[in-house]
Scaffold this motif. Structure first.
Motif, PDB file in Angstrom:
ATOM      1  N   VAL A  72       8.248 -36.850  16.477  1.00 32.29           N
ATOM      2  CA  VAL A  72       8.280 -38.305  16.492  1.00 32.29           C
ATOM      3  C   VAL A  72       8.730 -38.801  17.867  1.00 32.29           C
ATOM      4  O   VAL A  72       9.715 -38.320  18.409  1.00 32.29           O
ATOM      5  CB  VAL A  72       9.252 -38.846  15.414  1.00 32.29           C
ATOM      6  CG1 VAL A  72       9.331 -40.368  15.467  1.00 32.29           C
ATOM      7  CG2 VAL A  72       8.856 -38.366  14.029  1.00 32.29           C
ATOM      8  N   LEU A  89      16.229 -39.514  11.072  1.00 36.46           N
ATOM      9  CA  LEU A  89      15.090 -38.599  11.171  1.00 36.46           C
ATOM     10  C   LEU A  89      15.564 -37.167  11.379  1.00 36.46           C
ATOM     11  O   LEU A  89      15.045 -36.237  10.759  1.00 36.46           O
ATOM     12  CB  LEU A  89      14.159 -39.021  12.307  1.00 36.46           C
ATOM     13  CG  LEU A  89      13.393 -40.328  12.073  1.00 36.46           C
ATOM     14  CD1 LEU A  89      12.712 -40.800  13.353  1.00 36.46           C
ATOM     15  CD2 LEU A  89      12.390 -40.178  10.952  1.00 36.46           C
ATOM     16  N   TYR A  94      13.264 -33.937  11.341  1.00 36.96           N
ATOM     17  CA  TYR A  94      12.229 -34.355  12.278  1.00 36.96           C
ATOM     18  C   TYR A  94      12.705 -34.212  13.721  1.00 36.96           C
ATOM     19  O   TYR A  94      13.772 -34.724  14.072  1.00 36.96           O
ATOM     20  CB  TYR A  94      11.834 -35.820  12.045  1.00 36.96           C
ATOM     21  CG  TYR A  94      11.047 -36.019  10.793  1.00 36.96           C
ATOM     22  CD1 TYR A  94       9.660 -36.000  10.817  1.00 36.96           C
ATOM     23  CD2 TYR A  94      11.676 -36.218   9.566  1.00 36.96           C
ATOM     24  CE1 TYR A  94       8.925 -36.172   9.658  1.00 36.96           C
ATOM     25  CE2 TYR A  94      10.948 -36.395   8.403  1.00 36.96           C
ATOM     26  CZ  TYR A  94       9.577 -36.369   8.465  1.00 36.96           C
ATOM     27  OH  TYR A  94       8.850 -36.538   7.318  1.00 36.96           O
ATOM     28  N   VAL A  96      12.868 -35.533  17.291  1.00 38.71           N
ATOM     29  CA  VAL A  96      12.712 -36.902  17.774  1.00 38.71           C
ATOM     30  C   VAL A  96      12.954 -36.952  19.280  1.00 38.71           C
ATOM     31  O   VAL A  96      13.909 -36.374  19.781  1.00 38.71           O
ATOM     32  CB  VAL A  96      13.722 -37.859  17.091  1.00 38.71           C
ATOM     33  CG1 VAL A  96      13.530 -39.287  17.572  1.00 38.71           C
ATOM     34  CG2 VAL A  96      13.625 -37.781  15.589  1.00 38.71           C
ATOM     35  N   VAL A 117       3.516 -38.593  15.828  1.00 39.38           N
ATOM     36  CA  VAL A 117       3.592 -39.975  15.350  1.00 39.38           C
ATOM     37  C   VAL A 117       4.487 -40.758  16.312  1.00 39.38           C
ATOM     38  O   VAL A 117       5.434 -40.207  16.873  1.00 39.38           O
ATOM     39  CB  VAL A 117       4.102 -40.046  13.887  1.00 39.38           C
ATOM     40  CG1 VAL A 117       5.537 -39.584  13.775  1.00 39.38           C
ATOM     41  CG2 VAL A 117       3.950 -41.437  13.301  1.00 39.38           C
ATOM     42  N   ILE A 183       6.642 -42.458   7.892  1.00 42.43           N
ATOM     43  CA  ILE A 183       6.101 -41.371   8.724  1.00 42.43           C
ATOM     44  C   ILE A 183       5.301 -40.406   7.876  1.00 42.43           C
ATOM     45  O   ILE A 183       4.187 -40.007   8.244  1.00 42.43           O
ATOM     46  CB  ILE A 183       7.236 -40.660   9.490  1.00 42.43           C
ATOM     47  CG1 ILE A 183       7.785 -41.602  10.559  1.00 42.43           C
ATOM     48  CG2 ILE A 183       6.755 -39.346  10.097  1.00 42.43           C
ATOM     49  CD1 ILE A 183       9.061 -41.134  11.231  1.00 42.43           C
TER      50      ILE A 183
END
Length: 191
Positions: A72, A89, A94, A96, A117, A183
């Motif tokens: 992300v 996140l 995730y 990031v 994303v 997401i």
């Protein structure tokens, strides 16, 4: 000017995200600190706070064996909001990367490994989020990358969709867990 009180310390809201001397714990929303502290009290004594909430029952997304989380890119100029979403996140596994301006974000997307994303604020310094959407949709590396727009004003949502946004949501209604859901929907389609 109103002031926000954090514990015994007062902070000017306009400079809240710019005070790099503050620790992550002070910038972490109370609900996150409460969740981590309750997990520690319940015997989950992981030393890494980012891994402490990963197996939380609160909003955990089921992950297939061996499936990795999408990378992300979070484009947000407000440091407090950026760190809140980043922490949410990260707690959900995730990876990031943060960018506080459109120019910074575009340099992140031109690297060898573009994000899977992009979460984009529309109100950015110098280059607006709408201008950034135009740039993203004209670059081969990001032409098909889902872009989730978060804004405190929905006035530009129709224009953001016209310029290639995948989703548009009010920021003031988007908790970190709701962002995880957005997401998942952008990358894997609706559940």
């Amino acid at each position: 000017m109103s002031r926000i009180t954090h514990g015994h310390r007062e902070t000017d809201p306009a400079s809240a995200g710019r005070d790099s001397g503050r620790g992550l714990a002070e910038m972490t929303p109370t609900w996150v600190r409460t969740e981590l502290m309750s997990r520690i009290a319940d015997g989950h004594r992981e030393t890494d706070p980012a891994s402490a909430g990963r197996d939380s029952d609160l909003g955990k997304i089921s992950e297939l064996e061996g499936e990795s989380r999408p990378k992300v890119l979070l484009v947000e100029d407000d440091g407090v909001i950026a760190h809140m979403y980043e922490l949410g996140l990260a707690l959900n596994g995730y990876p990031v990367r943060l960018a506080s301006s459109g120019e910074m974000a575009l340099s992140e997307t031109s690297e060898d490994s573009p994000p899977d994303v992009i979460v984009l604020d529309l109100d950015l310094p110098a280059m607006s989020g709408l201008q950034m959407l135009d740039e993203l949709r004209h670059r081969p590396a990001t032409i098909h990358v889902p872009v989730i727009v978060l804004s405190n004003s929905d006035v530009d949502f129709s224009e953001a969709y016209r310029r290639g946004a995948t989703q548009c949501h009010p920021k003031y209604q988007t908790t970190p867990q709701v962002l995880v859901d957005y997401i998942q929907g952008a990358v894997h389609g609706p559940a």
